[in-house]
Structure formats: structure tokens, C-alpha cells
Enzyme design. Structure first.
Site, mmCIF file in Angstrom:
data_model
loop_
_atom_site.group_PDB
_atom_site.id
_atom_site.type_symbol
_atom_site.label_atom_id
_atom_site.label_comp_id
_atom_site.label_asym_id
_atom_site.label_seq_id
_atom_site.Cartn_x
_atom_site.Cartn_y
_atom_site.Cartn_z
ATOM 1 C CE LYS A 205 -1.685 -1.495 3.808
ATOM 2 N NZ LYS A 205 -2.347 -1.794 4.725
ATOM 3 C CB THR A 238 -6.767 8.369 7.450
ATOM 4 O OG1 THR A 238 -5.944 8.723 8.490
ATOM 5 C CG2 THR A 238 -6.986 9.206 6.569
ATOM 6 C CB THR A 241 -7.089 3.422 6.069
ATOM 7 O OG1 THR A 241 -5.780 3.788 6.507
ATOM 8 C CG2 THR A 241 -7.894 4.423 5.687
ATOM 9 N N GLY A 242 -6.130 0.697 7.206
ATOM 10 C CA GLY A 242 -5.148 -0.676 6.723
ATOM 11 C C GLY A 242 -6.179 -1.816 7.163
ATOM 12 C CB CYS A 243 -8.373 -2.416 10.254
ATOM 13 S SG CYS A 243 -6.869 -2.337 11.632
#
Ligand SMILES: Cc1ncc(COP(=O)(O)OP(=O)(O)O)c(N)n1
Ligand SMILES: Cc1nc(C(=O)O)sc1CCOP(=O)(O)O
Ligand SMILES: [Mg+2]
Length: 523
Positions: A205, A238, A241-243
């Protein structure tokens, strides 16, 4: 664990369990199920809480195995309490021995001992896919899994992962040796090196890359790279966002998607949620959460499902062109999406109702699995019958307020406008966007009045709604359209530039690139 195309086939344990359930009847439905193995975030923006929200938003059941409890809010992580590995093991056993889990998604795995019990459980209870989000540091900079974790990640977890989703910092940490990742080329090289460590797919990412106007993620399947672009959204909200991305991938895999579709849907889901939530206020710190259900902004619930950025490359089909080039609507739609179309309209003026409905249903399926909205031109009945995302109507079609009352608050309605008055009316009647043209002369629509770039500019200025330009637009003049530089002009709608062509995929890719470049120039 056996490989079957995109993800693994049903494990024997699942078949045995369902077969032996005494209450099973013909009418019982299998529900797609994920278990997240992650940390709890008391502020509920990330971790277990985000994972459960995402899966619920995507229609997937989500069980949870908690590895750590964090005291956390929008200011950061105040404290972390690790659960004993034995207790993580108990939770895994409870869930995996009973529920019919399709996909395991991991987040915060704070100690090698916890990774060890996870691997042990996976060997006892195989699942269809393992999604690993190698969480190491929180948004606020708090270390959630230290360097002691790296060797077990590299040697034992990555080799059994179906996909890993590191950000550039996590990718660099996993690779070690002082690797620096600051460009898309370096992301590609990192994705390849990580793939060599064993996961079947890698998504690096690029949200943290310096100096890029787009957010670019690099996906590698061992043979091919895909660069997945999306506009960078400026917001404090934000956190998580990864989870969210990893859980959404897990949810789509659990429903049966292949890996690339799951990743694309997940990226679009995150973008829509971020865009929708960019101005909500939760907490007083700098890491605000976002709204996974696109529902918290009460002021206007109706706009919740529509992302105006979806108008960027609007592909409108044409039955005559498909016939001429001997392709089905379904193939045309697939190619347009693969080439980068961000919304599809079926404009099949000559189609028989029955046949059109069947084709529309197939297109809805394809669009949904790719996270792209599908609208129907003129035919509210077809849109209702195939559960399309909305309808596009013109000034002599069914009035917008009536379409709204038939379709309900959640569907998308577009309306064609050539004048300021029509643009005002569109807003009052409850449309979501305006299609404005003909910007240039067109052979696709008979007797169409050309309004030119000046006419388009007037409509944009008069409109409170997002606008997509249409009419005679293609690769050679798309840039001149976007250059009128009106903030609510979100993209171009095209028919012949995509579909009166030998290769829809190639033309869509080229047009997408042209639009991206013209957008970049304006930023
Ligand atoms: C995005 C978009 N804009 C305009 C139109 C034209 O709609 P309409 O005026 O109803 O004409 P027909 O398409 O029905 O011939 C459109 N279809 N899409
Ligand atoms: C369907 C349609 N509506 C228009 C309008 O001006 O409202 S122009 C148009 C046709 C657009 O086709 P092409 O991209 O091939 O020119
Ligand atoms: Mg019409």
C-alpha cells in the site's frame, strides 16, 4: 490446504460438520464467515471493532479472536495489554471448531508466541484463505508488534498467507536490510521480494509514499503487477484504513471473489468510506475514525451510497456498436471495467425487454463483484427488476421526482441537463448527478443539440450537483473538457470512444490514463 483457482476449496471439516448438523434443512443458507485475529481498539476506529464493522457492511459474518486490548482514542494509543497466548489459543479453538469460517484475517499479532498458536490452530482447522495485515505501528506511531515478530512472520506466517497487505514501512521492515521504499518502482520491487517469501499474493500500500497526488497500491500475483490508483483524500479521519482494507478483502474472498476482484472492491470501499466521512467529527484528536456504513452523516442519508468520483470514467453501452463488433453487453462491460471504467450505464435502446433484463442481471453481478456501480438508461422497470444501482433519465423521460419515489432513497439517479434551469430543477427533484452535453457533435445520438465547452461550464456553475460531460468525447479531446476546471465536473461519459472500437479494454485504459494525467496537471 489445497489450492483451487482464486482461493481454496471447502475444507473437509466444513462438509463433515454441515452434514452432521441434525437441524440442517434444504432451506438453510450458508453464510460467508470471517474470523479476525487482532487487537481491540477502545476508540473503535481500527482493530477488531473496525474489522467487524467492515464485514457487517459487506454482508459477511465476523467472529473475533482478541490478541491484545489497547486503550486507544483519536489522540493515539495510551496503553496495551497482551492476552496470554493460551487464551488466544482457547478463542481460536472455540471459533474454528464450531463456526464454518471461510477466511482468517490477521491484524495485530503482538508476540511470536501468539503467532505460534495461530499457526497451530490453522494446521488443525484449515480455512479457505488467510489474509495477513502485518500490523506493526499504529497511525499515531505506537509500536504494536516489535522487531521480535519479524523472524516468525518471515519464516512461518508469510509462507502460508494467501495475501499480505503491508504499507511501505511494514514492507521495508519485513524485507529488512535497510530497504527504502519511496517510489512506485521500489514498491514493485518490494512486492516481488515479499512474494519470494511465500505469500500467494502481495499488496503493497502506497498511501504513505511522499509526493504523489494519487494513492497507488501495487498488487503482485507472482507473474503480473497491477497498479491500483485512487485519488488522495484529504481528511483527518483515516484511522483504521489498513484494517478496513484487509477485512474487506477477507469478506469478499469469503463471498467467493477471486483475489484481484476482492482487492479492487476493498480499495474502492475504503475510498468511498473515506470520502464520505472526510468531514465527520468523532473525537478531538488527529486520528479520527471513519464511517463504514456510510450512514453517520444524517443530513442527507440519500447521498450515502453515491460517490461523485465514480463519474470519472463513465462508460455508456450501445447495442448497435456491440452488434457491429460482435460482442455481448456482458463482455463489453467486463472489458470497460478492466480498463478502468468507474461507472457503467446500460443504454440499450433496441433491446427486447426479456433479453435486456437477463443481460442487465449478469452485468449487475459483474459490476458488484468489481465494486463498480451500474445504472440503467431510461428503463426504471429494468433497474428495479435487476436491482441496478440506479437510473439515468433525460428531459423527456420519466421525471426525476417520480423516479426517486419509485427507486427509493438509496439508488443513484442521473439526469441530462443542457441549461442552468434544468440544473436547478435536477437538484430540487432529488437527482444525484447531472450528465451535460453534447459537449461536441456526436453520431451516437440523433439530433442532439451541441452545447460546447461554454455550455458545459454554465451548467457546472449553476449546479449544486456533480456533473459528468457527455457527447463526442474521446482520447483526443477529453483533456480539453477537464481543463474547463470546474470543481464539480467529475469526469466524462463516453459511448463510441470505448464501444465503437475493436478493443474496448485498450481504449478504456488509454482514456483512463488521459483523464488521470489531466487531473494531475490541475492539482
Ligand atoms: C451520463 C449521461 N448523460 C446524458 C445522457 C443522455 O440521456 P437522455 O437525454 O435521456 O438521452 P438518451 O441517452 O436516453 O438517448 C446519458 N444517457 N448519460
Ligand atoms: C447518450 C448521449 N447523450 C448526450 C447528451 O448530450 O445528453 S450525447 C450522447 C451520446 C454520446 O455518445 P458518444 O460518446 O459516442 O459521442
Ligand atoms: Mg433517455
Amino acid at each position: 490446504m489445497q489450492s483451487l483457482g482464486g482461493i481454496r476449496s471447502w475444507p473437509a471439516t466444513y462438509r463433515a460438520t454441515t452434514a452432521s448438523m441434525t437441524t440442517t434443512t434444504e432451506s438453510m443458507r450458508k453464510v460467508a464467515q470471517v474470523v479476525t485475529v487482532a487487537g481491540s481498539d477502545s476508540g473503535a476506529g481500527a482493530g477488531i471493532q473496525a474489522d467487524i464493522k467492515v464485514c457487517s457492511a459487506r454482508g459477511v459474518y465476523c467472529a473475533s479472536v482478541i490478541t491484545a486490548v489497547t486503550a486507544q482514542n483519536t489522540h493515539g494509543v495510551q496503553s496495551v495489554h497482551l492476552l496470554p497466548p493460551e487464551f488466544v489459543s482457547e478463542q481460536l479453538k472455540s471459533v474454528l471448531s464450531d463456526l464454518q469460517i471461510d477466511v482468517v484475517k490477521t491484524g495485530m499479532l503482538p508476540s511470536p508466541e501468539i503467532v505460534d498458536v495461530l499457526l497451530q490452530s490453522l494446521s488443525e482447522y484449515p480455512v479457505r484463505a488467510l489474509v495477513v495485515d502485518p500490523v506493526m505501528v499504529s497511525t499515531s506511531g505506537h509500536v504494536l508488534a516489535g522487531s521480535s515478530i519479524l523472524s516468525i512472520f518471515r519464516e512461518r506466517l508469510l509462507p502460508v498467507a494467501d495475501i499480505i497487505t503491508p504499507n511501505v514501512k511494514e514492507a521495508a521492515a519485513l524485507l529488512g536490510g535497510g530497504v527504502r521504499i519511496q517510489t512506485v518502482a521500489q514498491m514493485r520491487s518490494a512486492a516481488k521480494s515479499l512474494h519470494d517469501m511465500g505469500p500467494r499474493f502481495v499488496l503493497v500500500k502506497g498511501g504513505d509514499l511522499p509526493d504523489s497526488s494519487d494513492s497507488v497500491d501495487v498488487y503482485f500475483d507472482g507473474k503480473e503487477f497491477h497498479e491500483l490508483h485512487s485519488p488522495r483524500i484529504t481528511t483527518r479521519n483515516t484511522h483504521g484504513t489498513g484494517c478496513t482494507l484487509a477485512s474487506c478483502i477477507a469478506a469478499e474472498l469469503a463471498k467467493g471473489s477471486n483475489m484481484l476482484s476482492a482487492v479492487k472492491v476493498a480499495k474502492r470501499f475504503v475510498d468511498s468510506a473515506l470520502n464520505y466521512s472526510k468531514d465527520i467529527v468523532i473525537g478531538s484528536g488527529m486520528q479520527g475514525p471513519f464511517d463504514h456504513f456510510l450512514r453517520l452523516k444524517k443530513k442527507d442519508l440519500r447521498q450515502s451510497t453515491f460517490n461523485p468520483d465514480d463519474l470519472f470514467l463513465y462508460a455508456v453501452t450501445d447495442s448497435r456498436m456491440n452488434k457491429k463488433w460482435n460482442r455481448s453487453i456482458v463482455d463489453a462491460v467486463k472489458a470497460a471495467i478492466e480498463g478502468g471504467a468507474t461507472i457503467i450505464q446500460l443504454r440499450e435502446k433496441e433491446a427486447e425487454t426479456r433479453e435486456f433484463l437477463e443481460e442487465a442481471k449478469s452485468c449487475v453481478e459483474i459490476c458488484r463483484s468489481n465494486g463498480v456501480c451500474l445504472l440503467i438508461n431510461d428503463r426504471v422497470d429494468i433497474a428495479l427488476a435487476c436491482d441496478a444501482d440506479g437510473v439515468h433519465v433525460g428531459q423527456s423521460d420519466m421525471p426525476v421526482d417520480l423516479v426517486r419515489s419509485l427507486l427509493g432513497p438509496d439508488k443513484i439517479i442521473g439526469v441530462s441537463c443542457k441549461t442552468e434551469e434544468q440544473a436547478h430543477q435536477a437538484w430540487k427533484d432529488g437527482a444525484d448527478y447531472i450528465g451535460s452535453g453534447g459537449v461536441f457533435p456526436t453520431n451516437t445520438k440523433a439530433n442532439n443539440r451541441t452545447i460546447g465547452l461554454d455550455g458545459l461550464k454554465e451548467v457546472c456553475k449553476a449546479s449544486k450537483l456533480p456533473v459528468v460531460a457527455i457527447g463526442g468525447i474521446g482520447i483526443s479531446n477529453a483533456e480539453s473538457v477537464m481543463r474547463i476546471d470546474e470543481p464539480n465536473l467529475k469526469g466524462v461519459a463516453v459511448v463510441s470512444a470505448l464501444f465503437d472500437q475493436q478493443c474496448v479494454l485498450t481504449q478504456a485504459k488509454k482514456l483512463h490514463k488521459t483523464l488521470r494525467e489531466s487531473k494531475r496537471e490541475q492539482q
